[in-house]
Design a protein around this motif. Structure first.
Motif, short mmCIF file in Angstrom:
data_model
loop_
_atom_site.label_atom_id
_atom_site.label_comp_id
_atom_site.label_asym_id
_atom_site.label_seq_id
_atom_site.Cartn_x
_atom_site.Cartn_y
_atom_site.Cartn_z
N PRO A 54 13.96 14.72 24.53
CA PRO A 54 14.44 15.17 25.84
C PRO A 54 13.91 14.34 27.01
O PRO A 54 14.12 14.72 28.16
N TYR A 55 13.21 13.23 26.71
CA TYR A 55 12.68 12.39 27.78
C TYR A 55 13.80 11.79 28.63
O TYR A 55 13.83 11.95 29.85
N GLU A 56 14.71 11.06 27.98
CA GLU A 56 15.87 10.48 28.66
C GLU A 56 16.99 10.30 27.64
O GLU A 56 16.76 9.82 26.53
N PHE A 57 18.18 10.71 28.04
CA PHE A 57 19.33 10.61 27.16
C PHE A 57 20.60 10.73 28.00
O PHE A 57 20.54 11.01 29.21
N GLN A 58 21.73 10.47 27.38
CA GLN A 58 23.00 10.55 28.07
C GLN A 58 23.62 11.93 27.86
O GLN A 58 23.55 12.50 26.78
N ALA A 59 24.24 12.45 28.91
CA ALA A 59 24.97 13.71 28.81
C ALA A 59 26.22 13.61 29.69
O ALA A 59 26.24 12.86 30.68
N PRO A 203 8.40 16.44 21.10
CA PRO A 203 9.58 16.93 21.84
C PRO A 203 10.88 16.32 21.32
O PRO A 203 11.90 17.00 21.24
N THR A 204 10.84 15.03 20.97
CA THR A 204 12.04 14.38 20.46
C THR A 204 12.40 14.90 19.08
O THR A 204 13.58 15.14 18.79
N ALA A 205 11.39 15.09 18.25
CA ALA A 205 11.64 15.64 16.92
C ALA A 205 12.27 17.02 17.02
O ALA A 205 13.24 17.34 16.32
N GLN A 206 11.74 17.85 17.93
CA GLN A 206 12.28 19.19 18.10
C GLN A 206 13.71 19.16 18.63
O GLN A 206 14.54 20.02 18.28
N ALA A 207 14.01 18.16 19.48
CA ALA A 207 15.38 18.04 20.01
C ALA A 207 16.37 17.75 18.89
O ALA A 207 17.45 18.34 18.84
N TYR A 208 16.00 16.84 17.99
CA TYR A 208 16.89 16.51 16.88
C TYR A 208 17.03 17.69 15.92
O TYR A 208 18.13 18.01 15.46
N VAL A 209 15.92 18.34 15.61
CA VAL A 209 15.94 19.45 14.64
C VAL A 209 16.74 20.63 15.18
O VAL A 209 17.52 21.26 14.45
N SER A 210 16.57 20.93 16.47
CA SER A 210 17.27 22.08 17.05
C SER A 210 18.77 21.86 17.15
O SER A 210 19.54 22.82 17.23
N ASN A 211 19.19 20.60 17.13
CA ASN A 211 20.61 20.30 17.25
C ASN A 211 21.24 19.80 15.95
O ASN A 211 22.41 19.40 15.94
N ASN A 212 20.48 19.81 14.87
CA ASN A 212 21.01 19.37 13.57
C ASN A 212 20.40 20.26 12.49
O ASN A 212 19.22 20.13 12.16
N LYS A 213 21.19 21.16 11.95
CA LYS A 213 20.69 22.14 10.99
C LYS A 213 20.28 21.53 9.66
O LYS A 213 19.66 22.21 8.84
N GLN A 214 20.63 20.26 9.44
CA GLN A 214 20.27 19.59 8.19
C GLN A 214 18.88 18.97 8.23
O GLN A 214 18.42 18.41 7.24
N LEU A 215 18.20 19.07 9.39
CA LEU A 215 16.89 18.44 9.56
C LEU A 215 15.79 19.48 9.72
O LEU A 215 16.04 20.63 10.10
N ALA A 216 14.57 19.05 9.44
CA ALA A 216 13.39 19.89 9.63
C ALA A 216 12.23 19.02 10.10
O ALA A 216 12.24 17.79 9.89
N ALA A 217 11.24 19.61 10.75
CA ALA A 217 10.10 18.86 11.28
C ALA A 217 8.82 19.30 10.60
O ALA A 217 8.61 20.49 10.32
#
Length: 492
Positions: A54-59, A203-217
């Protein structure tokens, strides 16, 4: 925390530092007017690599792709406290410090760690955020791994040049550490089982995991110093007055805990917005923009490359006195040098190297670099085409009273062009694909836009399939058009 081509950029930095006169560096140290310059200019240019949520990304905000994230919110507050406007310039993480040192950007906020090695080249503010590291795995493999030590005999991924990459190299045993350009590439490698885990900031790991149910941290348990897990703002070396001023803003952000109370929740809202509609059709404007810039770069580079090629070809074929001999040697040296160095290096040198003297926009720099590169190859095509024209054509033209220039212009070059048309067409097709290289300096062509879509949607394969199809459509269409004109010339 992202990078690539570290060794290459380090060599470029070393080269640039040799070019910059030592007197200039001493003058900067003696007279620090960094704060005054920014306030007088009225604009603060922030360099960032928007592929690190969540540091910097496109939306997509109000139908327009925009750089957002907690670092952007910090950048806005810094600019507001300085009384200037904020301008965000996107580029690959590897290029950020070089851009800072060459004046392309005024500051870098991109989840960057203030490591001792970096402090030797740039100035850092106080840290504004203290994070930690986690390892992202496929959810189906969560039971196999516990932390970094569980990957013995396997492959652990991390962004090349990051502190977590260096930690993985040093603190794991019997583990292959694979580095890639961006986290979106690493997640794609994870889901395709090229790597078993990806080390990244929490924070980045949590961003990917929260938006992709196939991943875990998983917890990483890396032994890291505080500087390696914290983030700070970077400025050019010697910007003491500017750093001191911005430190007041950073201290206020930390005192009021604005990152956790305001900036991270704001970034979270954009992350949720990104995952509402992740269809490729939803991002048609991004792909259309990529096509537009790809065609602009290609057409301009073909035009200027052809002109450069003609000049070089004629110079290489010059015969006679000392001046013509010198021109021939210079043209030969240019062609050999350009063909002997990677286009990527040429693009970075034009953008950053010339940036020491002329502040060229990224698009202009990309066109110049690709045109110069194309000109060297076109020169050889043209030289071969001229040599393929029968000498009798030249003799006949001269016997009719035509000068050397008229003979070349009206008799030799038209026939040479007809002979080399297939080669020129191939160069055009190649440039459509090679234009992707300029994405490393932040030009928003197809590859750059696909990376944006991948970061927005957390989908790795779909954007790649889309740009493959788009590139094929562009090259196939161009090929058919070129073949049409080739048939016309053959008929004539």
């Amino acid at each position: 925390m992202k990078k690539k081509y570290g060794l290459l950029l380090a060599m470029l930095v070393a080269l640039f530092m040799l070019v910059v006169p030592m007197s200039t560096q001493h003058a900067q140290a003696a007279t620090d007017d960094s704060l005054e310059k920014i306030q007088k200019k009225g604009v603060l240019v922030m360099g960032t690599s928007p592929d690190y949520p969540p540091y910097e990304f496109q939306a997509t905000v109000n139908g327009k792709s925009t750089v957002v994230g907690m670092d952007v919110e910090i950048g806005k507050k810094v600019a507001k406290d300085l009384g200037v406007k904020l301008k965000i310039k996107s580029m690959s993480f590897d290029s950020l410090l070089v851009a800072l040192q060459t004046g392309k950007v005024d500051m870098v906020i991109s989840g960057m760690n203030p490591t001792p090695a970096r402090r030797k080249n740039v100035d850092f503010t106080h840290t504004y955020y203290q994070g930690g590291y986690e390892i992202v795995v496929n959810k189906a493999d969560k039971g196999k791994y516990k932390d970094k030590d569980s990957f013995s005999g396997g492959t652990l991924g991390a962004q090349t040049g990051t502190t977590q990459y260096n930690a993985a190299k040093k603190q794991t045993k019997n583990t292959t550490v694979k580095g890639m350009t961006s986290n979106s590439d690493l997640i794609l490698a994870l889901q395709s089982h090229k790597v078993q885990g990806v080390a990244m900031e929490k924070p980045t790991a949590q961003a990917y995991v929260s938006n992709n149910k196939q991943l875990a941290a998983l917890p990483s348990h890396f032994d890291m110093s505080s500087s390696a897990t914290s983030s700070a703002i970077a400025f050019r070396k010697g910007s003491t007055s500017l750093v001191n001023k911005v430190n007041k803003t950073v201290d206020q952000v930390k005192k009021q805990d604005l990152v956790k109370k305001s900036y991270l929740p704001t970034a979270g809202k954009y992350l949720k917005t990104n995952t509402v509609n992740t269809s490729m059709g939803h991002y048609w404007k991004a792909f259309l923009t990529g096509i537009e810039y790809t065609l602009i770069i290609t057409v301009c580079s073909v035009f200027f490359g052809f002109i450069i090629g003609i000049i070089l070809a004629l110079a290489r074929m010059a015969k006679g006195g000392v001046l013509k001999t010198a021109l021939r040697w210079l043209a030969t040296a240019y062609v050999e040098f350009i063909r002997g160095t990677p286009m990527m290096v040429q693009v970075m040198f034009v953008y950053f190297g010339l940036g020491l003297f002329v502040n060229l926009p990224a698009l202009t720099s990309g066109i110049i670099a690709i045109s110069l590169n194309s000109g060297a190859y076109v020169a050889e095509y043209i030289r071969g085409g001229i040599n393929s024209v029968d000498d009798g054509q030249t003799e006949a033209a001269r016997s009719l009273g035509m000068s050397n220039g008229e003979t070349m212009r009206y008799v030799v070059l038209p026939q040479a062009l007809k002979n080399i048309w297939p080669s020129l067409g191939n160069e055009f097709i190649t440039l459509i694909k090679d234009s992707s290289i300029v994405s490393i300096i932040g030009v928003t062509e197809l590859i750059y836009q696909s990376n944006i879509v991948r970061s927005d949607t957390y989908r790795g394969v779909a954007p790649i399939v889309v740009i493959m199809v788009l590139y094929f459509i562009l090259t196939f269409t161009a090929s058919r058009i070129l073949n049409y004109f080739e048939r016309k010339m053959q008929h004539d």
